[in-house]
Design a protein around this motif. Structure first.
Motif, PDB file in Angstrom:
ATOM      1  N   THR A 213      59.703 128.326  17.576  1.00 24.56           N
ATOM      2  CA  THR A 213      61.447 127.569  18.849  1.00 24.56           C
ATOM      3  C   THR A 213      60.927 126.356  17.953  1.00 24.56           C
ATOM      4  OG1 THR A 213      60.333 130.091  20.478  1.00 24.56           O
ATOM      5  CG2 THR A 213      61.675 127.880  20.700  1.00 24.56           C
ATOM      6  N   LEU A 214      62.189 125.725  18.118  1.00 26.25           N
ATOM      7  CA  LEU A 214      62.533 124.665  17.830  1.00 26.25           C
ATOM      8  C   LEU A 214      63.410 124.519  18.737  1.00 26.25           C
ATOM      9  CD1 LEU A 214      62.957 124.585  14.402  1.00 26.25           C
ATOM     10  CD2 LEU A 214      60.884 124.204  15.385  1.00 26.25           C
ATOM     11  N   GLU A 215      63.511 122.520  18.658  1.00 24.86           N
ATOM     12  CA  GLU A 215      64.581 121.917  20.572  1.00 24.86           C
ATOM     13  C   GLU A 215      64.316 120.806  19.531  1.00 24.86           C
ATOM     14  OE1 GLU A 215      64.308 121.815  25.076  1.00 24.86           O
ATOM     15  OE2 GLU A 215      63.066 119.964  23.780  1.00 24.86           O
ATOM     16  N   HIS A 216      66.103 121.013  19.095  1.00 26.22           N
ATOM     17  CA  HIS A 216      66.351 119.527  18.533  1.00 26.22           C
ATOM     18  C   HIS A 216      67.765 118.746  19.111  1.00 26.22           C
ATOM     19  CE1 HIS A 216      68.608 116.943  15.778  1.00 26.22           C
ATOM     20  NE2 HIS A 216      67.790 116.288  15.790  1.00 26.22           N
ATOM     21  N   GLY A 217      67.863 117.976  19.358  1.00 28.78           N
ATOM     22  CA  GLY A 217      69.767 117.756  19.738  1.00 28.78           C
ATOM     23  C   GLY A 217      70.462 117.210  18.729  1.00 28.78           C
ATOM     24  N   ASP A 218      70.642 118.547  17.955  1.00 27.30           N
ATOM     25  CA  ASP A 218      71.645 118.862  17.522  1.00 27.30           C
ATOM     26  C   ASP A 218      73.576 118.805  17.567  1.00 27.30           C
ATOM     27  OD1 ASP A 218      69.800 120.430  16.083  1.00 27.30           O
ATOM     28  OD2 ASP A 218      70.361 122.355  15.756  1.00 27.30           O
ATOM     29  N   THR A 219      73.917 117.494  16.902  1.00 30.76           N
ATOM     30  CA  THR A 219      74.972 117.745  16.924  1.00 30.76           C
ATOM     31  C   THR A 219      76.725 118.261  16.249  1.00 30.76           C
ATOM     32  OG1 THR A 219      74.671 115.377  15.290  1.00 30.76           O
ATOM     33  CG2 THR A 219      73.773 114.950  17.647  1.00 30.76           C
ATOM     34  N   GLY A 220      76.020 118.702  15.035  1.00 32.29           N
ATOM     35  CA  GLY A 220      76.733 119.564  14.667  1.00 32.29           C
ATOM     36  C   GLY A 220      76.423 119.498  12.815  1.00 32.29           C
ATOM     37  N   TRP A 221      77.206 119.050  11.494  1.00 34.00           N
ATOM     38  CA  TRP A 221      76.141 119.358  10.880  1.00 34.00           C
ATOM     39  C   TRP A 221      76.096 118.470   9.871  1.00 34.00           C
ATOM     40  CZ3 TRP A 221      75.829 123.721   8.905  1.00 34.00           C
ATOM     41  CH2 TRP A 221      76.787 124.962   8.912  1.00 34.00           C
ATOM     42  N   ASP A 222      76.419 116.957  10.944  1.00 30.17           N
ATOM     43  CA  ASP A 222      75.364 115.945   9.815  1.00 30.17           C
ATOM     44  C   ASP A 222      74.314 115.408  10.793  1.00 30.17           C
ATOM     45  OD1 ASP A 222      77.407 114.941   9.285  1.00 30.17           O
ATOM     46  OD2 ASP A 222      79.022 113.822  10.611  1.00 30.17           O
ATOM     47  N   ASP A 223      73.918 116.364  11.129  1.00 29.39           N
ATOM     48  CA  ASP A 223      72.150 115.438  12.788  1.00 29.39           C
ATOM     49  C   ASP A 223      71.971 117.469  13.338  1.00 29.39           C
ATOM     50  OD1 ASP A 223      70.090 114.819  13.192  1.00 29.39           O
ATOM     51  OD2 ASP A 223      70.500 114.139  14.537  1.00 29.39           O
ATOM     52  N   TYR A 224      71.253 118.248  12.619  1.00 27.14           N
ATOM     53  CA  TYR A 224      70.039 119.662  12.279  1.00 27.14           C
ATOM     54  C   TYR A 224      69.282 119.426  12.308  1.00 27.14           C
ATOM     55  CZ  TYR A 224      72.313 121.858   8.710  1.00 27.14           C
ATOM     56  OH  TYR A 224      71.961 122.782   7.570  1.00 27.14           O
TER      57      TYR A 224
ATOM     58  N   PRO B 298      74.165 124.198  12.467  1.00 28.24           N
ATOM     59  CA  PRO B 298      73.252 123.693  13.534  1.00 28.24           C
ATOM     60  C   PRO B 298      73.572 124.070  14.709  1.00 28.24           C
ATOM     61  CG  PRO B 298      75.948 123.328  12.883  1.00 28.24           C
ATOM     62  CD  PRO B 298      75.349 123.236  12.178  1.00 28.24           C
ATOM     63  N   HIS B 299      72.495 124.626  15.717  1.00 28.42           N
ATOM     64  CA  HIS B 299      72.343 124.548  16.604  1.00 28.42           C
ATOM     65  C   HIS B 299      72.890 124.341  18.134  1.00 28.42           C
ATOM     66  CE1 HIS B 299      70.443 127.378  13.823  1.00 28.42           C
ATOM     67  NE2 HIS B 299      70.577 129.115  14.905  1.00 28.42           N
ATOM     68  N   VAL B 300      73.908 124.114  17.983  1.00 25.00           N
ATOM     69  CA  VAL B 300      74.289 122.713  19.327  1.00 25.00           C
ATOM     70  C   VAL B 300      74.025 123.240  20.624  1.00 25.00           C
ATOM     71  CG1 VAL B 300      76.898 121.135  20.097  1.00 25.00           C
ATOM     72  CG2 VAL B 300      75.891 121.836  17.322  1.00 25.00           C
ATOM     73  N   THR B 301      74.616 124.864  20.788  1.00 20.76           N
ATOM     74  CA  THR B 301      74.851 124.583  22.475  1.00 20.76           C
ATOM     75  C   THR B 301      73.864 125.906  22.684  1.00 20.76           C
ATOM     76  OG1 THR B 301      76.446 126.401  21.585  1.00 20.76           O
ATOM     77  CG2 THR B 301      77.105 124.416  22.010  1.00 20.76           C
ATOM     78  N   GLU B 302      72.607 126.085  21.671  1.00 23.88           N
ATOM     79  CA  GLU B 302      71.667 126.901  21.655  1.00 23.88           C
ATOM     80  C   GLU B 302      70.540 126.091  21.873  1.00 23.88           C
ATOM     81  OE1 GLU B 302      69.788 130.974  19.391  1.00 23.88           O
ATOM     82  OE2 GLU B 302      71.534 129.511  18.511  1.00 23.88           O
ATOM     83  N   GLN B 303      70.344 125.893  22.494  1.00 28.97           N
ATOM     84  CA  GLN B 303      68.660 125.376  22.733  1.00 28.97           C
ATOM     85  C   GLN B 303      67.779 125.821  24.098  1.00 28.97           C
ATOM     86  OE1 GLN B 303      67.597 122.859  20.341  1.00 28.97           O
ATOM     87  NE2 GLN B 303      69.153 122.955  18.978  1.00 28.97           N
ATOM     88  N   PRO B 304      66.389 125.653  23.511  1.00 27.49           N
ATOM     89  CA  PRO B 304      65.825 125.342  22.121  1.00 27.49           C
ATOM     90  C   PRO B 304      65.942 127.005  21.756  1.00 27.49           C
ATOM     91  CG  PRO B 304      64.402 126.067  24.241  1.00 27.49           C
ATOM     92  CD  PRO B 304      65.062 125.400  25.156  1.00 27.49           C
ATOM     93  N   PHE B 305      66.125 127.305  20.576  1.00 24.16           N
ATOM     94  CA  PHE B 305      66.449 128.358  19.825  1.00 24.16           C
ATOM     95  C   PHE B 305      64.852 129.120  18.682  1.00 24.16           C
ATOM     96  CE2 PHE B 305      67.019 125.025  16.638  1.00 24.16           C
ATOM     97  CZ  PHE B 305      66.938 125.610  15.944  1.00 24.16           C
ATOM     98  N   THR B 306      64.957 130.118  18.965  1.00 29.60           N
ATOM     99  CA  THR B 306      63.507 130.626  18.200  1.00 29.60           C
ATOM    100  C   THR B 306      64.410 131.594  16.802  1.00 29.60           C
ATOM    101  OG1 THR B 306      63.234 131.270  20.262  1.00 29.60           O
ATOM    102  CG2 THR B 306      62.058 132.259  18.649  1.00 29.60           C
ATOM    103  N   ARG B 307      63.670 131.561  15.990  1.00 28.50           N
ATOM    104  CA  ARG B 307      64.091 132.362  14.319  1.00 28.50           C
ATOM    105  C   ARG B 307      62.816 132.761  14.258  1.00 28.50           C
ATOM    106  NH1 ARG B 307      67.835 131.443  16.723  1.00 28.50           N
ATOM    107  NH2 ARG B 307      69.988 131.287  16.037  1.00 28.50           N
ATOM    108  N   SER B 308      62.782 133.973  13.320  1.00 28.87           N
ATOM    109  CA  SER B 308      61.497 134.199  12.627  1.00 28.87           C
ATOM    110  C   SER B 308      61.814 133.790  11.187  1.00 28.87           C
ATOM    111  CB  SER B 308      61.422 135.758  13.017  1.00 28.87           C
ATOM    112  OG  SER B 308      61.390 136.068  13.955  1.00 28.87           O
ATOM    113  N   LEU B 309      60.072 134.327  10.312  1.00 27.97           N
ATOM    114  CA  LEU B 309      60.282 134.555   9.348  1.00 27.97           C
ATOM    115  C   LEU B 309      58.975 135.696   8.995  1.00 27.97           C
ATOM    116  CD1 LEU B 309      60.151 133.566   6.443  1.00 27.97           C
ATOM    117  CD2 LEU B 309      58.280 131.663   6.879  1.00 27.97           C
TER     118      LEU B 309
END
Length: 116
Positions: free
Chosen positions: A39-50, A72-83
């Motif tokens: 699970t990551l959290e970041h202030g994604d702003t769009g394609w320039d910073d995510y 980007p995950h601008v409206t999904e914070q924090p978000f979880t992804r799997s590997l």
């Protein structure tokens, strides 16, 4: 023409960008390798910073698996992804997760994950 002060400000911009924070990580052994949920959290702003990825490493920096995040995950914070299907050397009891952003690259710090 840019003035010297403006040039310094432009050069410093990527260093001022915030790194992604790992706010949760779980590892589960399965047939065919280990599954990691991060699970990551970041202030994604769009394609320039995510937040654009994370990886599983050994303490010495050996990369065991990488999860690329393709948007980007601008409206999904924090978000979880799997590997899935991460193969670990026999006897591995601890791995480290390292996050990446499109602006700052790979983070200097890692988050340790104990393997039960």
């Amino acid at each position: 023409m840019l003035r010297p002060a403006a040039t310094l400000l432009l050069l410093a911009s990527p260093a001022l960008a915030d790194p992604a924070r790992i706010v949760g990580a779980e590892a589960t052994q399965a047939s065919g390798g280990w599954r990691f949920e991060v699970t990551l959290e970041h202030g994604d702003t769009g394609w320039d910073d995510y937040a654009d990825g994370w990886r599983v490493e050994l303490a010495d920096g050996t990369i065991l698996g990488t999860r690329v995040l393709t948007h980007p995950h601008v409206t999904e914070q924090p978000f979880t992804r799997s590997l899935f299907g991460v193969l670990l050397p026999d006897g591995t009891t601890l791995v480290h997760i390292r996050a990446r952003t499109s602006q700052t690259g790979w983070a200097a710090e890692t988050t340790p994950v104990s393997l039960d």
